[in-house]
Design an enzyme around this catalytic site. Structure first.
Site, short mmCIF file in Angstrom:
data_model
loop_
_atom_site.label_atom_id
_atom_site.label_comp_id
_atom_site.label_asym_id
_atom_site.label_seq_id
_atom_site.Cartn_x
_atom_site.Cartn_y
_atom_site.Cartn_z
N GLU A 294 0.83 -1.22 0.00
CA GLU A 294 0.00 0.00 0.00
C GLU A 294 0.86 1.26 0.00
O GLU A 294 0.35 2.37 0.12
CB GLU A 294 -0.94 0.01 1.22
CG GLU A 294 -2.02 -1.06 1.18
CD GLU A 294 -2.83 -1.03 -0.11
OE1 GLU A 294 -3.21 0.06 -0.56
OE2 GLU A 294 -3.06 -2.11 -0.67
N ASP B 15 15.27 15.32 -29.11
CA ASP B 15 14.21 14.44 -28.60
C ASP B 15 12.94 15.22 -28.30
O ASP B 15 13.00 16.41 -27.97
CB ASP B 15 14.66 13.79 -27.28
CG ASP B 15 15.44 12.51 -27.50
OD1 ASP B 15 15.43 12.00 -28.62
OD2 ASP B 15 16.06 12.04 -26.53
C1 LIG Z 1 0.43 -0.30 -5.18
S1 LIG Z 1 1.43 1.12 -5.10
C2 LIG Z 1 0.75 1.98 -3.73
C3 LIG Z 1 -0.25 2.99 -4.14
C4 LIG Z 1 -0.84 3.75 -2.95
N1 LIG Z 1 -1.69 2.88 -2.17
C5 LIG Z 1 -1.64 4.95 -3.44
O1 LIG Z 1 -2.83 4.77 -3.71
O2 LIG Z 1 -1.07 6.03 -3.63
C6 LIG Z 1 2.94 0.48 -4.46
C7 LIG Z 1 4.18 1.26 -4.83
O3 LIG Z 1 4.35 1.28 -6.24
C8 LIG Z 1 4.99 2.46 -6.64
N2 LIG Z 1 4.15 3.10 -7.66
C9 LIG Z 1 2.96 2.65 -8.11
N3 LIG Z 1 2.48 3.43 -9.08
C10 LIG Z 1 3.39 4.40 -9.30
C11 LIG Z 1 3.45 5.53 -10.17
N4 LIG Z 1 2.50 5.80 -11.04
N5 LIG Z 1 4.56 6.31 -10.10
C12 LIG Z 1 5.54 6.05 -9.22
N6 LIG Z 1 5.52 5.02 -8.35
C13 LIG Z 1 4.47 4.21 -8.38
C14 LIG Z 1 5.21 3.29 -5.39
O4 LIG Z 1 6.53 3.09 -4.94
C15 LIG Z 1 4.20 2.71 -4.43
O5 LIG Z 1 4.59 2.88 -3.09
#
Ligand SMILES: C[S@@+](CC[C@H](N)C(=O)[O-])C[C@H]1O[C@@H](n2cnc3c(N)ncnc32)[C@H](O)[C@@H]1O
Length: 239
Positions: free
Chosen positions: A116, A169
């Site tokens: 999460e 780019d």
């Molecule tokens: C399932 S996600 C957690 C999302 C969080 N519960 C929320 O709703 O903001 C798990 C991890 O994936 C990474 N992550 C997921 N989507 C991302 C995005 N679009 N950009 C950067 N990091 C991302 C982050 O490190 C995050 O802590």
């Protein structure tokens, strides 16, 4: 430039860091990437890095202590300034301008969340910048970390064959790149624009600039507001 990636899945990075531009940049010593297992900084004998959320709810949250200890250990081993990035869908959305900003740093630590996400106190204690790679949610921060390393590395001097490649780019000058062609000259009735075969460098340069503006206007008109355009180009767009 040095990148340090903090993750609970260190094996994720093996192959991508060996390929193509990243692989060559590491080989040439232009960048250096350290991968650190957050589990090594856990405090208990089971190397626990996550726990259930206070207040209840689904899923697990990454614990504050192992991440903060990992950041402090890496920071302690660096002599020059270190910037700490947390990957999160809630951060500033990565773009070419942010990549260029990050390419000015000599050390970047990138924290990969999972589950999460990370305990909020990680942000308060050690994070300088929260970065998202787009408005969607991935399972972890490993792919975002690689995206950041790739986008930033292209902008490190000496990494691309020609210093001009990055300048042309998409997004570099606020415009999308012009259309590109290579051999053969004709394929299934589609031919390369004559101008590109003319050998006239000035005319080719002008054509590319016009195509770049045209393409940006069609696909990303929002970019044109900030693009560096001549008065003549601005007039042409309005007509
Ligand atoms: C399932 S996600 C957690 C999302 C969080 N519960 C929320 O709703 O903001 C798990 C991890 O994936 C990474 N992550 C997921 N989507 C991302 C995005 N679009 N950009 C950067 N990091 C991302 C982050 O490190 C995050 O802590």
């Amino acid at each position: 430039m040095r990148f340090d990636i903090l993750t609970i899945f260190p094996d994720f990075f093996g192959s991508p860091l060996k390929q193509s531009i990243l692989g060559k940049a590491i080989e040439k010593g232009l960048i250096d990437v350290g991968i650190h297992n957050i589990r090594d900084f856990a405090l208990d004998k089971h190397n626990t890095t996550d726990d259930s959320p206070y207040g209840g709810g689904d899923g697990m949250v990454m614990k504050v202590e192992p991440i903060v200890r990992a950041v402090e250990a890496v920071k302690g081993s660096r002599k020059s300034e270190v910037k700490v990035i947390l990957t999160t869908p809630q951060g500033r959305q990565l773009n070419q301008q942010i990549a260029a900003e990050l390419a000015q740093s000599s050390n970047l630590i990138i924290i990969c969340g999972r589950y999460e996400g990370v305990d909020e106190r990680v942000k308060e204690l050690v994070v300088d910048m929260e970065v998202s790679i787009g408005d969607y949610v991935l399972g972890g921060g490993e792919i975002p970390a690689l995206v950041i390393v790739d986008a930033v590395t292209r902008l490190v001097p000496g990494v691309l064959g020609s210093d001009m490649s990055a300048r042309d780019d998409s997004f570099s000058e606020g415009l999308l790149e012009y259309p590109q062609y290579t051999r053969p000259e004709s394929f299934r009735g589609l031919t390369v624009p004559d101008i590109l075969l003319s050998g006239n460098h000035q005319k080719i340069k002008n054509w590319r600039r016009r195509e770049s503006i045209k393409r940006t206007l069609e696909r990303r008109p929002d970019l044109l507001e900030k693009a560096q355009l001549t008065e003549e180009e601005k007039k042409a767009i309005k007509n």
